[in-house]
Design a protein around this motif. Structure first.
Motif, PDB file in Angstrom:
ATOM      1  N   ARG A  42       0.848  -1.202   0.000  1.00  0.00           N
ATOM      2  CA  ARG A  42       0.000   0.000   0.000  1.00  0.00           C
ATOM      3  C   ARG A  42       0.885   1.255   0.000  1.00  0.00           C
ATOM      4  N   ALA A  43       1.926   1.261   0.825  1.00  0.00           N
ATOM      5  CA  ALA A  43       2.842   2.413   0.889  1.00  0.00           C
ATOM      6  C   ALA A  43       3.544   2.620  -0.453  1.00  0.00           C
ATOM      7  N   LEU A  44       3.983   1.536  -1.082  1.00  0.00           N
ATOM      8  CA  LEU A  44       4.620   1.651  -2.399  1.00  0.00           C
ATOM      9  C   LEU A  44       3.625   2.153  -3.443  1.00  0.00           C
ATOM     10  N   ASN A  45       2.418   1.631  -3.399  1.00  0.00           N
ATOM     11  CA  ASN A  45       1.383   2.040  -4.339  1.00  0.00           C
ATOM     12  C   ASN A  45       1.051   3.521  -4.166  1.00  0.00           C
ATOM     13  N   GLN A  46       1.018   3.973  -2.923  1.00  0.00           N
ATOM     14  CA  GLN A  46       0.766   5.394  -2.644  1.00  0.00           C
ATOM     15  C   GLN A  46       1.923   6.254  -3.154  1.00  0.00           C
ATOM     16  N   ASN A  47       3.122   5.822  -2.875  1.00  0.00           N
ATOM     17  CA  ASN A  47       4.306   6.592  -3.243  1.00  0.00           C
ATOM     18  C   ASN A  47       4.512   6.675  -4.760  1.00  0.00           C
ATOM     19  N   TYR A  48       4.308   5.574  -5.473  1.00  0.00           N
ATOM     20  CA  TYR A  48       4.639   5.532  -6.894  1.00  0.00           C
ATOM     21  C   TYR A  48       3.440   5.679  -7.830  1.00  0.00           C
ATOM     22  N   ARG A  49       2.235   5.381  -7.322  1.00  0.00           N
ATOM     23  CA  ARG A  49       1.061   5.460  -8.200  1.00  0.00           C
ATOM     24  C   ARG A  49      -0.033   6.364  -7.644  1.00  0.00           C
ATOM     25  N   ASP A  50       0.228   6.971  -6.488  1.00  0.00           N
ATOM     26  CA  ASP A  50      -0.734   7.858  -5.835  1.00  0.00           C
ATOM     27  C   ASP A  50      -2.069   7.163  -5.564  1.00  0.00           C
TER      28      ASP A  50
END
Length: 125
Positions: A42-50
């Motif tokens: 989720r954190a990666l998805n937020q960081n890289y894909r908003d």
């Protein structure tokens, strides 16, 4: 439940090799595969894909960070070509496999193949 570590390692390696065989790399390649939990993806998805939600798989192609000429300089031909990173959310995959009445190990392999092929797509002509 999580498959034992030896089985999991075999599944990951087999799935990644299968993915790479279908696209036929011209030389040895290397891809990093991380199995993680929903919080990390989720954190990666937020960081890289908003997108502030977990997802089943994310791929990060090294070509997204470097130009072709830079890659040629940092990736000598005598070493495997770096493709990038594949991140698979174990919890999300487990939930999706269950909801689709699929065998978890098969679904996990499917996600690894999909992620690896996505990371490899930039090398295709």
């Amino acid at each position: 439940s999580f498959p034992d570590e030896a089985l999991l390692k075999k599944l990951v390696i087999s799935a990644a090799k299968s993915a790479l065989l279908t696209v036929g790399p011209a030389r040895s390649v290397e891809v990093s595969i991380l199995l993680t939990d929903d919080n990390e993806i989720r954190a990666l998805n937020q960081n890289y894909r908003d997108k502030n939600v977990p997802t089943n798989v994310l791929s990060f192609a090294i070509s997204d960070c470097y130009t072709s000429s830079e890659l040629n300089l940092i990736q000598p031909k005598e070493f495997p070509k770096l493709l990038g990173d594949v991140v698979v959310a174990y919890q999300t995959c487990s939930k999706e496999a269950t909801s689709q009445s699929r065998i978890f190990e098969d679904y996990l392999c499917h996600m690894i193949i999909h992620g690896t092929q996505t990371a490899f797509a930039w090398l295709r002509p």
